[in-house]
Design an enzyme around this catalytic site. Structure first.
Site, short mmCIF file in Angstrom:
data_model
loop_
_atom_site.label_atom_id
_atom_site.label_comp_id
_atom_site.label_asym_id
_atom_site.label_seq_id
_atom_site.Cartn_x
_atom_site.Cartn_y
_atom_site.Cartn_z
N LYS A 154 1.96 9.12 -28.29
CA LYS A 154 2.61 9.88 -27.22
C LYS A 154 3.92 10.50 -27.72
O LYS A 154 4.21 11.67 -27.49
CB LYS A 154 2.91 8.91 -26.08
N LEU A 188 10.43 11.40 -6.76
CA LEU A 188 9.72 12.60 -7.20
C LEU A 188 8.27 12.54 -6.75
O LEU A 188 7.66 11.48 -6.77
CB LEU A 188 9.74 12.67 -8.73
N ASN A 247 8.56 5.04 0.84
CA ASN A 247 7.12 5.23 0.59
C ASN A 247 6.30 4.62 1.71
O ASN A 247 5.26 5.17 2.10
CB ASN A 247 6.73 4.62 -0.76
N PHE A 301 4.13 15.52 5.95
CA PHE A 301 3.31 14.31 5.77
C PHE A 301 2.52 13.95 7.03
O PHE A 301 2.31 12.80 7.34
CB PHE A 301 4.17 13.13 5.28
N LEU A 302 2.08 15.00 7.71
CA LEU A 302 1.19 14.79 8.85
C LEU A 302 -0.11 15.55 8.61
O LEU A 302 -0.80 15.90 9.57
CB LEU A 302 1.86 15.28 10.14
N CYS A 322 1.45 5.65 -6.31
CA CYS A 322 2.59 5.05 -5.60
C CYS A 322 2.27 4.45 -4.25
O CYS A 322 2.53 3.26 -4.04
CB CYS A 322 3.69 6.10 -5.47
N LYS A 366 0.00 1.22 -4.23
CA LYS A 366 0.63 0.05 -4.86
C LYS A 366 1.91 -0.37 -4.12
O LYS A 366 2.19 -1.54 -3.95
CB LYS A 366 0.86 0.30 -6.35
N ARG A 389 -5.51 8.57 -10.18
CA ARG A 389 -5.36 7.19 -9.72
C ARG A 389 -5.49 7.10 -8.19
O ARG A 389 -4.85 7.86 -7.47
CB ARG A 389 -4.01 6.62 -10.17
C1 UGA Z 1 5.04 9.73 -3.48
C2 UGA Z 1 6.27 10.06 -2.66
O1 UGA Z 1 6.01 11.21 -1.84
C3 UGA Z 1 7.46 10.33 -3.56
O2 UGA Z 1 8.63 10.56 -2.78
C4 UGA Z 1 7.70 9.11 -4.46
O3 UGA Z 1 8.76 9.32 -5.36
C5 UGA Z 1 6.42 8.84 -5.26
O4 UGA Z 1 5.33 8.62 -4.34
C6 UGA Z 1 6.66 7.61 -6.10
O5 UGA Z 1 6.89 6.55 -5.53
O6 UGA Z 1 6.71 7.73 -7.31
P1 UGA Z 1 3.21 11.13 -4.86
O7 UGA Z 1 2.40 9.87 -4.81
O8 UGA Z 1 3.40 11.80 -6.15
O9 UGA Z 1 4.69 10.87 -4.26
O10 UGA Z 1 2.51 12.21 -3.90
P2 UGA Z 1 2.57 12.56 -2.37
O11 UGA Z 1 2.76 14.01 -2.23
O12 UGA Z 1 3.50 11.71 -1.62
O13 UGA Z 1 1.07 12.24 -1.91
C7 UGA Z 1 0.56 10.92 -1.87
C8 UGA Z 1 -0.81 10.91 -1.22
O14 UGA Z 1 -0.73 11.20 0.17
C9 UGA Z 1 -1.77 11.95 -1.79
O15 UGA Z 1 -3.05 11.40 -1.88
C10 UGA Z 1 -1.75 13.08 -0.78
O16 UGA Z 1 -2.89 13.87 -0.77
C11 UGA Z 1 -1.60 12.28 0.50
N1 UGA Z 1 -1.01 13.06 1.62
C12 UGA Z 1 0.26 13.49 1.54
C13 UGA Z 1 -1.77 13.29 2.75
O17 UGA Z 1 -2.95 12.90 2.85
N2 UGA Z 1 -1.21 13.98 3.79
C14 UGA Z 1 0.08 14.43 3.74
O18 UGA Z 1 0.53 15.03 4.72
C15 UGA Z 1 0.83 14.19 2.58
#
Ligand code: UGA
Length: 462
Positions: free
Chosen positions: A61, A184, A242, A283-284, A294, A297, A359
């Site tokens: 890497k 992030l 989260n 997020f709705l 994330c 877990k 994942r």
């Molecule tokens: C999430 C958090 O949003 C970040 O703030 C945090 O830093 C990160 O975890 C972490 O702990 O490292 P991430 O997992 O990259 O980020 O992606 P998200 O955009 O939050 O989406 C997570 C899941 O929720 C995805 O499967 C996405 O499709 C789903 N989702 C998201 C929905 O089904 N509906 C929504 O309205 C938003």
């Protein structure tokens, strides 16, 4: 006279205030772990002017990174990496990659821990990589350091880390521990680093916390909010954030299931709810359940922490469960739609758009389910194919969406990639054998699908 006194006071107080304003100081930082969090943090900190060395035990890497090859697909990251590396000898920016962890711990003043904390079999956060890193730190501290915890760790880990170092013989005067969780999102991580909502810093020693805060001064001066608190509050802010985001998603997905039964439109319900500023419209979006590295877990780990503290937390313990149930509802619907049909086209393999990360993607549950039923699967994803191939080598992976759709009896939209949103439904109808779509991201307008004679199911209309 009064006027002169007023002006003099103003001048003195503005001078005093100017003296109080922190000034940006370039710091020498070592970031341990070049996974998603470490890499974005390291490259981001180099971009805003610090002297960064990213270290990892994975020699391949590191060799790749030295050649500007980034192991993940993250829009905008390479654009930040290349100038940061190029300006290495320039006074403003610097970014290096190295495998020699011992040397880098010795050579840098601030050590960021950004190693993985995956889910253990029991649902706890697996902290073995943190323990190993602390071991390395203990062996190599000879001068004063700030150890900054960037990895997502359960509340109490930073205090425990301090005790661990002391037990290993490190003089407590030689280090301060600071918690600085990351917020992030994959796919928009660069934007979130540069223009995120907030920086959270937890510390015991205020001056160590201030020093970490000042690393981000260019972002703070640009309007980013920050909060300095104690170690535990900072650690818990990450999990609670989260947790609430995952709850919003699980909640809207449950509401979508109710919409199925009562002829309500979940998109309209979500829009209506989001118009209330207290709820907000983010997020709705109903979908196939949250995935990624994330939310699954961290919700499980939060549940474990609650249990450890003898709390029977009704909400927290059902977030993950509700998400699993929702996925099963969709799988059941797909199985019903598949009766007497053989060929399934899966569009999207990643857990969300703009990443190559698979994942906890719904695509994994879907492929497992279809393979058990001996269905023919063709799949296409703009970025996630290589990762999915390693898990399921027996799927037919296509190089275009059209190729995947050809002769399909059922198309399942798993990921909301832009290129699927603009799918030409007329061509699609011509290519597939049976016109049936399960749209788990609600990207298509039902009227459009009906116009092209598709039978369709979406979240809220199963
Ligand atoms: C999430 C958090 O949003 C970040 O703030 C945090 O830093 C990160 O975890 C972490 O702990 O490292 P991430 O997992 O990259 O980020 O992606 P998200 O955009 O939050 O989406 C997570 C899941 O929720 C995805 O499967 C996405 O499709 C789903 N989702 C998201 C929905 O089904 N509906 C929504 O309205 C938003």
């Amino acid at each position: 006279m009064r006027y002169y006194i007023f002006c003099a006071t103003l001048l003195l107080s503005s001078k005093f205030l100017a003296q109080q304003q922190p000034v940006f100081k370039k710091e020498k930082i070592c970031v341990i772990g070049t996974g998603y969090v470490g890499l974005v943090t390291g490259i981001g900190l180099a971009h805003i002017g610090h002297d960064i060395t990213c270290v990892d035990i994975d020699a391949k890497k590191i060799a790749n990174l030295k050649n500007n090859i980034i192991p993940i697909y993250e829009p905008g990251l390479k654009e930040l990496l290349i100038p940061a590396v190029k300006k290495r000898d320039n006074s403003k920016q610097s970014l290096r990659f190295n495998t020699s962890i011992d040397h880098e711990i010795q050579a840098n003043d601030i050590i960021y821990i950004a190693v993985g904390t995956p889910m253990s079999d029991e649902g706890h956060a697996d902290l073995r990589a943190i323990e190993a890193t602390l071991n390395n730190i203990a062996k190599n501290i000879t001068t004063k350091k700030i150890i900054c915890m960037k990895s997502t760790v359960p509340v109490g880990t930073c205090a425990h880390a301090k005790q661990t170092l002391i037990k290993k013989g490190v003089n407590p005067l030689l280090f301060d521990i600071v918690s600085n969780p990351e917020f992030l999102k994959e796919g928009t991580a660069v934007e979130d680093f540069l223009h995120g909502d907030r920086i959270i810093i937890g510390c015991e020693n205020k001056s160590a916390g201030e020093r970490i805060k000042n690393l981000y001064l260019p972002l703070i001066n640009n309007g980013m909010k920050y909060l300095i608190t104690n170690l535990e509050s900072s650690e818990l802010t990450k999990y609670a954030s989260n947790g609430i985001l995952a709850t919003k998603i699980a909640f809207i997905n449950e509401i979508a299931q109710l919409c199925n039964k009562v002829h309500a439109n979940v998109q309209d319900v979500a829009t209506g709810m989001g118009m209330d500023k207290r709820i907000g419209n983010k997020f709705l979006n109903p979908g196939p359940g949250f995935g990624g590295s994330c939310f699954p877990k961290d919700t499980k780990a939060l549940e474990a922490t609650m249990k450890k503290n003898n709390l029977d937390a009704h909400i927290v313990r059902t977030i993950f469960k509700s998400n699993e149930q929702h996925k099963q509802v969709i799988l059941d619907r797909i199985n019903t739609a598949l009766e007497n049909k053989e060929n399934v086209a899966i569009l999207g393999l990643t857990f969300k758009a703009n990443t190559d990360d698979i994942r906890y993607s719904f695509a994994i549950d879907l492929i497992e389910n279809l393979q058990k039923k001996n269905k023919n699967i063709k799949a296409y994803d703009p970025q996630g194919t290589d990762n999915m191939k390693q898990l399921f080598p027996n799927v037919t992976y296509c190089t275009s969406k059209e190729d995947a759709i050809k002769n399909a009896d059922l198309i399942v939209i798993v990921t909301e990639w832009d290129e699927f949103k603009t799918l030409d439904l007329k061509t699609c109808a011509e290519l597939c054998r049976t016109k049936c779509i399960v749209d788990t991201r609600n990207i298509f307008k039902p009227q459009e699908l009906k116009r092209h004679n598709f039978t369709y199911f979406n979240i809220g209309n199963m």
